[in-house]
Design a protein around this motif. Sequence first.
Motif: not given
Length: 887
Positions: A111, A114, A116, A319, A525, A618
């Motif tokens: 993460h 990430d 979020n 994710k 990604e 996402t």
Amino acid sequence: MPSPTRKSSDSATLAPAESAPEISDADTLAAADSVVQPISEKDALGIAAKGDDEKTELQADSKEGELQALSEAAESTFNALGEDIDRVSSFVAQLTEEQSLEILRTAIEYHKDDINFASATMEKITKLAQGLEFYEGDYDTYSLELRTEAALIGHYSPYPEVRAVTDPFDDPTVYVETPRVYLLALIWTIIGAGIYQFFASRQPSIALNSAVIQLFLYPSGKLLAFVLPDYRFSLGGRTFALNPGPWSYKEQMLCTLMCNVAVNGAYVALYNIITEKMPQFYNNQWVTYGYQFLLIFSTQFLGFGFAGVLRRWVIYPTKAIWPTVLPTIALSRALLRPEKQESVHGWTISRYWFFLIATTGSFVWFWFPGYLFQALSTFNWMTWIAPSNFNLAVVTGSIFGLGYNPIGSFDVNLIIGSNTGLYPFSVPFWSALNQYSGSVISGLIILCLYFKNYKWTGYMPINDNALYTNTGDTFRVTEVLTNGLLDQEKYQNYSPPYYTASNLMVYGSFFALYPLAFVHTMLHEGKHIYNSLKTFALEVFKKDKRPIYEAYDDPHSRMMRNYREVPDWWFLIVLVVSLVLSIVCIKIYPTNTPVWALFVIILVNFVFLIPLTIIYSTTGFSFGLNVLCELIVGYALPGNGQALMILKAFGYNIDGQAESYISDQKMAHYSKLPPRAVFRGQLFTTLVQCLVSIGVVNWQIGNVEDFCSPTNAQRFTCPGPRTYYSASVMWGVIGPKRMFNGLYPILQWCFLIGALVPLPFYFLTRRYPRLRKVNPILICGGMLVWAPYNLTYYTPGIITSFCFMYVIKTRYIGWWEKYNYVLSSALTAGVAFSAVILFFAVQFHPKPLVWWGNLVPFVGVDGGIGRQALLDLPESGYFGLDPGHFP
């Protein structure tokens, strides 16, 4: 009622047994590695709070004392946990420190980029993972916090949004794919798809979305469970029960998903058929029912074929939270999951009663902006100061202008984002703020273009999706066509089509967005995409015999191992059949569309679908490949607007249907529904939707007076089909070569700009991780809001998002987790109910309520009275390029 029996792995065996075994908490934990209820990051961090105020004495010497202390702390801190506190306590107690450290270190690595994942949680678990020497506290508190965080992240979900609507355990014995599910799905798909198609050509549109459908499904399911006989029958070696017992949560969710994929509309029915058949557009009378059936079936089902590949990137990974699907799950839980009386920040009302009260309030309130006091909806109060002031209307107007107005509307329909996609109760605030920032910035650019008269935009309205001739009239493509293709002589004697300033901005932003999204996603990604492609290749070539779920070790995927996945060849069959139908369609009708062009469009979709769905999963932001397809077809088949419309329908709908299916499949993943049941159900309702959509749109064309006219009394002005038509003219009939070389050469540079923008953002976020929430994709996506919409439709949403997705979520997380998504569904349901009743009661056969509050928004320039362009026509009688020298 008898209790249900354990189903087979794809949940197709539906007959109830005489009894079902009890599943204990210990059994559940051992079998499914499950924790329990949702709690927030803030609450999780405080679960072992050390302050004097807590007065909790932790007994680490014995497991019994530890569990008791944890329950006492949780009881005062997390009321949202309810009866599942014991499950949390049990699982935290079972974790060792070594296991917990491994979970946290894996999460930190996974993460770290990430957007979020809460930064406060990342800081906390990073400190915990470094060991006791880096933790400011005693050993007992450190140990308990370490295992609590590990339990939440490794055995539930690291996101409070997901924990708020899911369970960390599953009961695979609950019946799912019952005959009554198919019966209700059939009925409500017909109703929902019919209403959607009927109102989709209206501005603003109205739809019975999943929240409203759920409301009807709940009492319908309860009624069937009460009245249907307990009748069993055998089919294909399996036993089915007509009434297996009480209406279950999983039945509710499966039925919702089946309806949801169908009531979101058929792109072809809304855009292609209307544009091809209506006299004011192409007026193609050869568009028969046979053509319509083939086109709509092939376009709707091609996306299903691609969805099988996408599962590896946007369903199983943690994710991929899909924020837009969470309110739907929350509503079903509110309707069917029992909850005990509890106080959350002083609120004791249950989710169900909260939903009913909020729905009623939304229903009643909508009558005011919708009919009784329409100025509350179109609250262009700044133009009331000087209704004839052109510049004021351009900047602040809600109808004619750009809508720079801090209080643009009190209409719940605009607040909930039903026409914009902002969704302020589910899309993360950082995502909404990025999009809104792009809207504000692009609006300022539009004003500069307009007042500088760039490319003759000053001779047209500032914010319109129509095309204009060099005399300021609406462009009619039939004036330049012969046998469906561009006639050069007619074109030179008529006019090129000209864009308004806002339409120019929209297309420039689209051209920048495609390379921007692709490059940005590959940079951030790329490793994940590569690994998933490698896994997919191993599965295809049979080198890896493991089920798909075996490659993922998150708790939801582990629970889903109880159900058989959909084989890839199922998706392949759907893809091949759809492809055959599409070839038949474009070959036997005069579409002027070669088959090779269809395969080019399919290839483009295959390349872009992965980055597009990753972005959607996402951020909650979605955009289609329609403009990219326009450009490709325009170059490949110049002068052919007919082919562009057909290939654009394929190009956009492959992506749209794939995303629709995948997002619903993620809901099934969260709700623990058998994938094969979801696959069968969604194919069934999509077939029904196709038939309903064709019937409704043909009825409208033949029976609604002034259909798609700007002066339609019921607001059936067809904003979507009008944009679709304009695009086919500009990029199909006229073509990108003429556009780039003669009319708007600056647009071609937008591709290069979009490809370069992600690079500095990437290096900046690597150097300054806190900047990762400044997302260029979303900023650029926010620039697409114009023509014909404006900031009036977005400002109420961003204010709501700030209140609920930032302030309340940060300060009152317990309230937010319990009520936020329920409120979103309630407001949506109330608006839909009210709008449908209001339309048929007082708008279909107009019963106008004439008074100042309903007249003031529509006077002056913003209401279409008086001057509608910045500049008057030159003395020559036309603007732009000279006749006979058009590109």
